[in-house]
Scaffold this motif. Sequence first.
Motif, PDB file in Angstrom:
ATOM      1  N   ILE A 183       4.142 -14.357  -4.756  1.00  0.00           N
ATOM      2  CA  ILE A 183       2.831 -14.598  -4.604  1.00  0.00           C
ATOM      3  C   ILE A 183       2.069 -15.393  -4.569  1.00  0.00           C
ATOM      4  CG2 ILE A 183       1.853 -14.855  -7.417  1.00  0.00           C
ATOM      5  CD1 ILE A 183       4.941 -15.088  -8.473  1.00  0.00           C
ATOM      6  N   ASP A 184       0.698 -14.740  -4.297  1.00  0.00           N
ATOM      7  CA  ASP A 184      -0.354 -15.153  -3.908  1.00  0.00           C
ATOM      8  C   ASP A 184      -1.102 -16.236  -4.907  1.00  0.00           C
ATOM      9  OD1 ASP A 184      -3.636 -15.331  -3.293  1.00  0.00           O
ATOM     10  OD2 ASP A 184      -2.978 -15.379  -1.370  1.00  0.00           O
ATOM     11  N   VAL A 185      -0.927 -17.762  -4.989  1.00  0.00           N
ATOM     12  CA  VAL A 185      -1.170 -18.346  -6.052  1.00  0.00           C
ATOM     13  C   VAL A 185      -2.764 -18.105  -6.249  1.00  0.00           C
ATOM     14  CG1 VAL A 185      -2.246 -20.343  -4.784  1.00  0.00           C
ATOM     15  CG2 VAL A 185      -1.291 -20.614  -6.923  1.00  0.00           C
ATOM     16  N   ILE A 186      -4.202 -17.564  -5.336  1.00  0.00           N
ATOM     17  CA  ILE A 186      -5.083 -17.860  -5.981  1.00  0.00           C
ATOM     18  C   ILE A 186      -5.319 -16.305  -6.596  1.00  0.00           C
ATOM     19  CG2 ILE A 186      -7.635 -17.287  -5.125  1.00  0.00           C
ATOM     20  CD1 ILE A 186      -6.808 -19.640  -3.277  1.00  0.00           C
ATOM     21  N   SER A 187      -4.588 -14.899  -5.837  1.00  0.00           N
ATOM     22  CA  SER A 187      -4.601 -13.208  -6.172  1.00  0.00           C
ATOM     23  C   SER A 187      -3.680 -12.859  -7.164  1.00  0.00           C
ATOM     24  CB  SER A 187      -4.998 -12.633  -4.561  1.00  0.00           C
ATOM     25  OG  SER A 187      -3.533 -12.349  -4.329  1.00  0.00           O
ATOM     26  N   ASN A 188      -2.945 -13.614  -7.606  1.00  0.00           N
ATOM     27  CA  ASN A 188      -1.578 -13.775  -7.766  1.00  0.00           C
ATOM     28  C   ASN A 188      -1.145 -11.982  -8.166  1.00  0.00           C
ATOM     29  OD1 ASN A 188       0.058 -14.143 -10.140  1.00  0.00           O
ATOM     30  ND2 ASN A 188      -0.549 -12.868 -10.873  1.00  0.00           N
ATOM     31  N   GLN A 189      -1.464 -12.008  -6.102  1.00  0.00           N
ATOM     32  CA  GLN A 189      -0.846 -10.856  -5.858  1.00  0.00           C
ATOM     33  C   GLN A 189       0.231 -10.778  -4.925  1.00  0.00           C
ATOM     34  OE1 GLN A 189      -2.487  -7.805  -6.813  1.00  0.00           O
ATOM     35  NE2 GLN A 189      -3.258  -8.399  -8.354  1.00  0.00           N
ATOM     36  N   ILE A 190       1.049  -9.729  -4.859  1.00  0.00           N
ATOM     37  CA  ILE A 190       2.001  -9.460  -3.877  1.00  0.00           C
ATOM     38  C   ILE A 190       2.285  -9.171  -2.996  1.00  0.00           C
ATOM     39  CG2 ILE A 190       4.487  -8.990  -3.584  1.00  0.00           C
ATOM     40  CD1 ILE A 190       4.599 -10.273  -6.723  1.00  0.00           C
ATOM     41  N   PRO A 191       1.626  -9.532  -1.629  1.00  0.00           N
ATOM     42  CA  PRO A 191       1.201  -8.630  -0.352  1.00  0.00           C
ATOM     43  C   PRO A 191       2.345  -7.265  -0.109  1.00  0.00           C
ATOM     44  CG  PRO A 191       1.866 -10.807   0.340  1.00  0.00           C
ATOM     45  CD  PRO A 191       2.134 -10.936  -1.005  1.00  0.00           C
ATOM     46  N   GLU A 192       2.820  -6.341   1.185  1.00  0.00           N
ATOM     47  CA  GLU A 192       3.313  -4.944   0.726  1.00  0.00           C
ATOM     48  C   GLU A 192       4.360  -5.405   1.453  1.00  0.00           C
ATOM     49  OE1 GLU A 192       3.651  -1.946  -1.666  1.00  0.00           O
ATOM     50  OE2 GLU A 192       2.459  -3.160  -2.595  1.00  0.00           O
ATOM     51  N   ASN A 193       3.893  -5.641   2.583  1.00  0.00           N
ATOM     52  CA  ASN A 193       4.844  -6.013   4.100  1.00  0.00           C
ATOM     53  C   ASN A 193       5.720  -6.969   4.102  1.00  0.00           C
ATOM     54  OD1 ASN A 193       3.968  -7.318   6.562  1.00  0.00           O
ATOM     55  ND2 ASN A 193       2.125  -6.164   5.224  1.00  0.00           N
TER      56      ASN A 193
END
Length: 128
Positions: free
Chosen positions: A35-45
Amino acid sequence: MNHIIETKDAPKPIGPYSQALKIDNFIILSGQIPIDVISNQIPENIAEQTYLVLKNIKLILVHAKFQVHNIIKTTVFTTDLKKINIINEIYKKFFIDNKSNFPARSCVEVQKLPKNVKIEIEAMAFKK
């Protein structure tokens, strides 16, 4: 004596557990997911996920005044061992870039991981 380690630099736990626990000269990190702490996103690959997990582990270690070279053991959980070459490439580069020996490691394929990520890594570190 043990101390709970918590930093805003790494993702908050998604369940009832601590990011890490420091016991004397040891630190035990809970499994980290990408989990990216800044964007709260999870990369796909898987490559980006692996790098982000290792980065989050490093951020927790640094917060606790440990370094990557203090890691003595990791356990890698992945949903697809067919991607082990990609995981190993990122893993190897991470430890080399951080001027660290490779720690002991286990790698296990699992059916599913939290938030449907492809990788989770837990770590233990020790320093004198």
